[in-house]
Scaffold this motif. Structure first.
Motif, PDB file in Angstrom:
ATOM      1  N   SER A   1       5.208  18.587  -7.911  1.00 10.53           N
ATOM      2  CA  SER A   1       5.323  17.925  -6.601  1.00 10.53           C
ATOM      3  C   SER A   1       4.019  18.035  -5.825  1.00 10.53           C
ATOM      4  O   SER A   1       3.588  17.084  -5.165  1.00 10.53           O
ATOM      5  CB  SER A   1       6.462  18.555  -5.788  1.00 10.53           C
ATOM      6  OG  SER A   1       7.661  18.563  -6.528  1.00 10.53           O
TER       7      SER A   1
ATOM      8  N   GLU B   1      10.839  12.179  -8.570  1.00  9.53           N
ATOM      9  CA  GLU B   1      10.121  11.137  -7.826  1.00  9.53           C
ATOM     10  C   GLU B   1       8.669  11.038  -8.284  1.00  9.53           C
ATOM     11  O   GLU B   1       8.142   9.947  -8.474  1.00  9.53           O
ATOM     12  CB  GLU B   1      10.108  11.496  -6.341  1.00  9.53           C
ATOM     13  CG  GLU B   1      11.029  10.666  -5.479  1.00  9.53           C
ATOM     14  CD  GLU B   1      11.101  11.265  -4.081  1.00  9.53           C
ATOM     15  OE1 GLU B   1      12.240  11.536  -3.649  1.00  9.53           O
ATOM     16  OE2 GLU B   1      10.029  11.507  -3.456  1.00  9.53           O
TER      17      GLU B   1
ATOM     18  N   GLU C   1      14.331  17.073  -7.118  1.00 12.01           N
ATOM     19  CA  GLU C   1      14.311  15.673  -6.668  1.00 12.01           C
ATOM     20  C   GLU C   1      12.885  15.158  -6.551  1.00 12.01           C
ATOM     21  O   GLU C   1      12.553  14.063  -7.002  1.00 12.01           O
ATOM     22  CB  GLU C   1      14.990  15.559  -5.289  1.00 12.01           C
ATOM     23  CG  GLU C   1      16.495  15.760  -5.314  1.00 12.01           C
ATOM     24  CD  GLU C   1      17.177  14.693  -6.158  1.00 12.01           C
ATOM     25  OE1 GLU C   1      16.790  13.512  -6.059  1.00 12.01           O
ATOM     26  OE2 GLU C   1      18.083  15.046  -6.938  1.00 12.01           O
ATOM     27  N   GLN C   2      12.052  15.997  -5.930  1.00 13.73           N
ATOM     28  CA  GLN C   2      10.658  15.615  -5.713  1.00 13.73           C
ATOM     29  C   GLN C   2       9.910  15.448  -7.038  1.00 13.73           C
ATOM     30  O   GLN C   2       9.053  14.581  -7.174  1.00 13.73           O
ATOM     31  CB  GLN C   2       9.972  16.708  -4.893  1.00 13.73           C
ATOM     32  CG  GLN C   2       9.404  16.235  -3.586  1.00 13.73           C
ATOM     33  CD  GLN C   2       8.877  17.412  -2.777  1.00 13.73           C
ATOM     34  OE1 GLN C   2       9.609  18.370  -2.506  1.00 13.73           O
ATOM     35  NE2 GLN C   2       7.614  17.352  -2.394  1.00 13.73           N
TER      36      GLN C   2
END
Ligand SMILES: *Cc1c(COP(=O)(O)O)cnc(C)c1O
Length: 352
Positions: free
Chosen positions: A194, A254, A250-251
């Protein structure tokens, strides 16, 4: 300009409060090592560099984030910090806390932390506790304690950790003068992937440096982001990424998607063989740190990755000296000979 640690080097680009009081061990500015032998194996005309984060002050990239997290905590008057750790976060938190006179409290999963990491945390004077449970259990506990008490949490849920860690992306672009086509790295709690993506995106906006595609690599027995659900009992020899419920999951997904990259998993055997391959080029890393290369080899072998002509950076997150037992396990003991020159000579000349 003298090397001053990541806060002084990149302060205008870091989203940190005014009150931050720099605590540094001159982390960062790690070497970007060309790997021509490995490039030859991967593809025609490709270029490969290892960003060797094992050369940070406590032996892993965690120092980049920890300098910022501890500096912020000191600036706001914290007296103690706490983290859950698979080992390297503990050692890093302990070192930066020691430097600033804070108390460091670390919680580790019993029996799952490499000896060199635990020794570091103890040497720097941390209060170390272990639980019969996983890293994920330890993380839930320290989050709860940090909510109930004034003790500052320094796991990568702490946004200042990511601010520090994104500087590795800046360094790669600054040193190459461009960004690589691909960045390959291990994924555990997913703070690092991230951070890199944040860093590359910010440089892209600021300086127009193109963004790389990102290949994140988990260990097969500990691959929640590949499976799409948490893993209750994660297992892998790569203890630094033995995490079943990544805090920044989640990051990370992404980052993989936005960068047009992906997150994959590889076997422990593949990780160990990539570790040997790196060592054969003079770079000894801990098992988790070899996952990036293992993933790349895996994708090439499966016909899913054409490395020809590509510029690839492999992030090697931690030093091999942190986890010497792995080598002791997988390598034969040195052959015992008698202490006589004739025997040594015969041994050298005799067998290969
Ligand atoms: C912490 C760590 C990782 C995993 O990084 P995340 O930010 O948790 O994904 C990988 N390798 C090493 C050596 C580490 O210490």
């Amino acid at each position: 300009m003298a090397v001053q640690g990541v806060i002084d080097r990149y302060r205008p680009l870091l989203n940190i409060p005014e009150y931050t009081q720099t605590v540094t061990l001159l982390e960062g500015s790690t070497p970007l090592i060309p790997m021509p032998k490995i490039a030859e194996v991967l593809g025609k005309g490709c270029k490969v560099w290892v960003k060797f984060e094992g050369l940070n002050p406590t032996g892993s990239f965690k120092d980049r984030g920890m300098t910022v997290a501890i500096s912020e905590a000191v600036g706001r008057g914290a007296k103690a910090v706490i983290c859950a750790s698979t080992g390297n976060t503990a050692a890093s938190a302990a070192a930066y806390a020691a430097r600033s006179g804070l108390r460091a409290i670390v919680l580790i999963p019993k029996g799952k932390v490499a000896a060199g990491k635990l020794a570091g945390a103890v040497a720097y004077g941390a209060d170390v506790f272990q639980i019969n449970g996983s890293f994920d259990d330890a993380l839930s506990l320290v989050v709860e304690i940090s909510n109930r008490t004034p003790i500052a949490l320094v796991n990568s849920l702490n946004p200042f950790r990511l601010e520090g860690q994104k500087t590795a992306a800046f360094e790669i672009c600054d040193e190459l003068g461009f960004s690589p086509d691909w960045l390959c790295l291990p994924v555990g709690n997913a703070g690092n992937i991230s951070s890199y993506w944040m860093g590359f995106k910010e440089y892209n906006e600021l300086k127009g440096t193109p963004k790389p595609r990102i290949l994140g690599v988990q260990a097969e027995g500990s691959a929640p982001l590949v499976l799409g659900h948490p893993v209750e009992n994660p297992e892998t020899i790569a203890t630094a990424i033995r995490i079943g419920k990544p805090a920044r999951g989640e990051q990370a997904l992404e980052a993989a998607e936005e960068s047009n990259g992906r997150i994959i998993s590889v076997s422990d055997d593949a990780i160990l063989s990539a570790q040997c391959m790196l060592a054969a080029s003079g770079v000894w890393v801990e098992p988790a740190s070899a996952a990036g290369l293992a993933g790349l080899l895996h994708e090439i072998k499966a016909g899913k990755f054409n490395a020809d002509g590509k510029k690839i950076t492999i992030v090697c997150t931690g030093h091999g000296m942190k986890d010497p037992d792995i080598i002791a396990h997988s390598m034969p003991a040195p052959r015992l000979i008698t202490a006589r020159a004739e025997d040594l000579e015969a041994a050298i000349l005799g067998e290969k």
